[in-house]
Design an enzyme around this catalytic site. Structure first.
Site, PDB file in Angstrom:
ATOM      1  N   LEU A   1      47.575  48.834  16.816  1.00  0.00           N
ATOM      2  CA  LEU A   1      46.177  48.255  17.089  1.00  0.00           C
ATOM      3  C   LEU A   1      45.868  46.911  16.666  1.00  0.00           C
ATOM      4  O   LEU A   1      46.944  46.166  15.151  1.00  0.00           O
ATOM      5  CB  LEU A   1      45.041  48.383  16.634  1.00  0.00           C
ATOM      6  CG  LEU A   1      44.016  48.115  15.968  1.00  0.00           C
ATOM      7  CD1 LEU A   1      43.325  47.728  17.692  1.00  0.00           C
ATOM      8  CD2 LEU A   1      42.747  48.630  15.275  1.00  0.00           C
ATOM      9  N   SER A   2      45.420  45.210  17.538  1.00  0.00           N
ATOM     10  CA  SER A   2      45.559  44.221  17.164  1.00  0.00           C
ATOM     11  C   SER A   2      46.730  43.532  16.726  1.00  0.00           C
ATOM     12  O   SER A   2      47.388  43.206  17.580  1.00  0.00           O
ATOM     13  CB  SER A   2      44.542  44.162  15.777  1.00  0.00           C
ATOM     14  OG  SER A   2      43.572  43.389  15.496  1.00  0.00           O
ATOM     15  N   ALA A   3      47.123  43.269  15.038  1.00  0.00           N
ATOM     16  CA  ALA A   3      48.012  42.856  15.056  1.00  0.00           C
ATOM     17  C   ALA A   3      49.076  43.413  14.888  1.00  0.00           C
ATOM     18  O   ALA A   3      49.911  43.386  15.650  1.00  0.00           O
ATOM     19  CB  ALA A   3      48.062  42.133  13.408  1.00  0.00           C
TER      20      ALA A   3
ATOM     21  N   HIS B   1      36.054  45.360  19.790  1.00  0.00           N
ATOM     22  CA  HIS B   1      37.375  45.240  18.737  1.00  0.00           C
ATOM     23  C   HIS B   1      38.212  46.650  17.869  1.00  0.00           C
ATOM     24  O   HIS B   1      37.644  46.854  17.313  1.00  0.00           O
ATOM     25  CB  HIS B   1      38.178  44.510  18.688  1.00  0.00           C
ATOM     26  CG  HIS B   1      39.233  43.598  17.281  1.00  0.00           C
ATOM     27  ND1 HIS B   1      40.258  43.425  18.783  1.00  0.00           N
ATOM     28  CD2 HIS B   1      40.099  43.882  16.378  1.00  0.00           C
ATOM     29  CE1 HIS B   1      41.121  43.537  18.252  1.00  0.00           C
ATOM     30  NE2 HIS B   1      40.995  43.620  16.910  1.00  0.00           N
TER      31      HIS B   1
END
Length: 414
Positions: free
Chosen positions: A153-155, A290
Site C-alpha cells: 500500500l502507498s509507499a 487512499h
C-alpha cells in the site's frame, strides 16, 4: 498518508548500511496489534536497508507452498498491515506471508524509501533487504520459488513496483495499491510531483525504466494487479494508468484492455498476451480514497479488518489479488472436475476429483498459463514447453505424493 510523511528523518549511517550477516537467524515471537501473532526474524541477511522482518507461518503447511510479501504504508507497521487480510487468507489457502517493516531511523514516518536511488536499485538498500527476506524464507521453509509474490500500500505499493522491476527473477507477481510506476521519482522533491499530479511518460519510456531495473534479463516477468481509489487525493489516480503503461510495455503488450468488466460493482480491466495469458489487470475502486480495500466478513471472498488506511468498500483486494496470482482458486484458467460419470468445466476455480485415483485435482491450460498460475516452476516450464509447446493446452494433475503438479495421470514426476 504519504504526502505529509515522506520526509526522511536522517540519512543512514555507514554502519547501518554495512550491518553484518550472522550465521543463524534470531527468532522472536511478537504480537503487538497483530490479528495473528507474527514472528520477527532478525539477522536474516546483511540487511543493507536496515529493515525489520516479520513472518506469518500457518499451521499444516504443505511442501512447496507460495509466499506473499506484504509491504505496509507510511505510519503503519507489519502488525497493522495484517488487517489487509493476507494472514487469514494464508491460513485458509496455505501460503506464507512476510511483512517487511520500516524503521523510523530510515524514515521518520516509516515510509519505505521508494524514491531513494540507493534503496530502489537491484543489489542495494531496502530492495536488497526485502529480497534477502525471501531468501531467508526459502532457506527455512519449503517455498516454491516460482510462486513468490509482492504487494503493498502507498509507499509499500511504490516499493512493490520497485521489487517487480529489480527482481523479476524472484517475484512471479506484484500488486501495488495506491502506488505508481517504478522510478516515477528518484529524489524526495520529485516524489511529491510523482504522487500528485503525477508524471506523464510514454509507455516505451516507462517500460525502459522497468527493464533497466535488471538490465539484460530475459526470463519470465511478474504479472501485475494494479489497484487505486478514484478519489485518492494523496497519490493521484493518474498513477494507475502510468503503471499500466509501464508494465504492459514491459511485457511487450499493448495498452488496450482485452477484458473490461466489473467486480463487486467496480471497474476491472485485463490486458493479455497474444496467447491469452493475463499479464496486467486494474481495479478502480470508485469513490475510494487512499487505502487498501477490504470486505470484512466470513464469506469465501471476504477478508480484512477496517482501520486506518484499510477501507471497507465491500471488495477484498487481497482475495482478488490472490486469485490473480493463482494462489487462491484457479488463477484464471480452466478446470475440469470429475464426479462419477459427470464432467463439469468451470473458470477460475480449482476443484477436487472424487474418483479413486493417485491425483486429487486436474486442470487444463496452456503450459505458459500453468506457469503463470504457479503450478510449475521455471525448470518444469521449460521441460513442458519443449515437450508439448508453450501455447499448447495440456492437463496437469495434482498428486499428494509429489506435493505438486505433473503432466502424468499416474503421478510420475514431470
Amino acid at each position: 498518508m504519504l504526502a505529509k510523511q515522506i520526509k526522511k528523518a536522517n540519512s543512514r549511517s555507514t554502519l547501518l548500511r554495512k550491518s553484518l550477516l550472522f550465521a543463524a537467524p534470531i527468532i522472536l515471537a511478537v504480537s503487538s496489534s497483530s490479528v495473528y501473532a507474527l514472528t520477527q526474524v532478525s539477522n536474516f541477511g546483511t540487511n543493507p536497508g536496515n529493515l525489520q522482518m516479520f513472518k506469518h507461518v500457518p499451521s499444516g503447511m504443505p511442501a512447496n507452498a507460495p509466499l506473499v510479501v506484504a509491504l505496509h504504508g507510511c505510519t503503519q507497521t507489519a502488525a497493522a498491515y495484517e488487517a489487509s487480510g493476507w494472514s487469514a487468507l494464508g491460513n485458509t489457502h496455505k501460503f506464507y506471508v512476510v511483512y517487511p517493516q520500516q524503521q523510523s531511523g530510515n524514515n521518520s514516518n516509516k515510509c519505505f524509501n521508494w524514491f531513494e536511488p540507493g534503496d530502489i536499485t537491484r543489489g542495494q538498500g531496502e530492495a536488497l533487504s526485502i529480497k534477502q527476506m525471501v531468501d531467508n524464507m526459502k532457506a527455512n521453509h519449503s517455498i516454491d520459488p516460482s510462486r513468490v509474490y509482492v504487494t503493498g500500500l502507498s509507499a509499500g505499493a511504490f516499493m512493490t513496483t520497485v521489487m517487480a522491476a529489480t527482481y523479476p527473477d524472484v517475484f512471479a507477481g506484484a500488486a501495488p495499491i495506491a502506488g505508481g510506476p517504478y522510478k516515477c521519482a528518484t529524489s524526495m522533491t520529485s516524489a511529491f510531483t510523482c504522487m500528485s499530479p503525477g508524471v506523464d511518460k510514454t509507455p516505451a519510456a516507462w517500460g525502459d525504466l522497468a527493464r533497466g531495473g535488471y538490465s539484460g534479463y530475459n526470463g519470465p516477468k511478474p504479472k501485475i494487479s494494479i489497484w487505486h481509489g478514484s478519489s485518492d487525493y494523496t497519490v493521484a489516480p493518474a498513477n494507475q494508468n502510468e503503471t499500466v503503461e509501464q508494465f504492459t510495455n514491459y511485457h511487450g503488450i499493448d495498452q488496450t484492455p482485452d477484458v473490461s468488466d466489473t467486480v463487486g460493482g467496480f471497474p476491472h480491466k485485463v490486458y493479455k498476451s497474444a496467447n491469452g495469458t493475463p499479464l496486467v489487470e486494474t481495479y478502480t475502486i470508485t469513490g475510494m480514497g487512499h487505502g487498501t480495500p477490504v470486505d470484512p466478513g466470513t464469506g469465501a471472498n471476504q477478508c480484512g479488518t477496517a482501520g486506518a488506511y484499510i477501507l471497507d468498500v465491500n471488495v477484498c483486494s487481497s482475495y482478488y489479488i490472490g486469485q490473480f496470482f493463482g494462489i487462491i482458486g484457479g488463477g484464471g484458467t480452466t478446470t475440469t472436475t470429475t464426479s462419477g460419470n459427470v464432467t463439469t468445466t468451470t473458470a477460475a476455480t480449482t476443484t477436487t476429483t472424487t474418483a479413486t485415483q493417485g491425483y486429487t485435482q486436474t486442470t487444463s491450460a496452456t503450459v505458459t498459463n500453468h506457469y503463470v498460475a504457479g503450478r510449475i516452476n521455471v525448470t518444469q516450464y521449460n521441460v513442458l514447453g519443449a515437450r508439448y509447446g508453450y501455447v499448447t493446452t495440456i492437463p496437469l494433475y495434482y498428486c499428494p505424493s509429489l506435493s505438486g503438479w505433473t503432466d502424468k495421470a499416474n503421478c510420475s514426476p514431470i
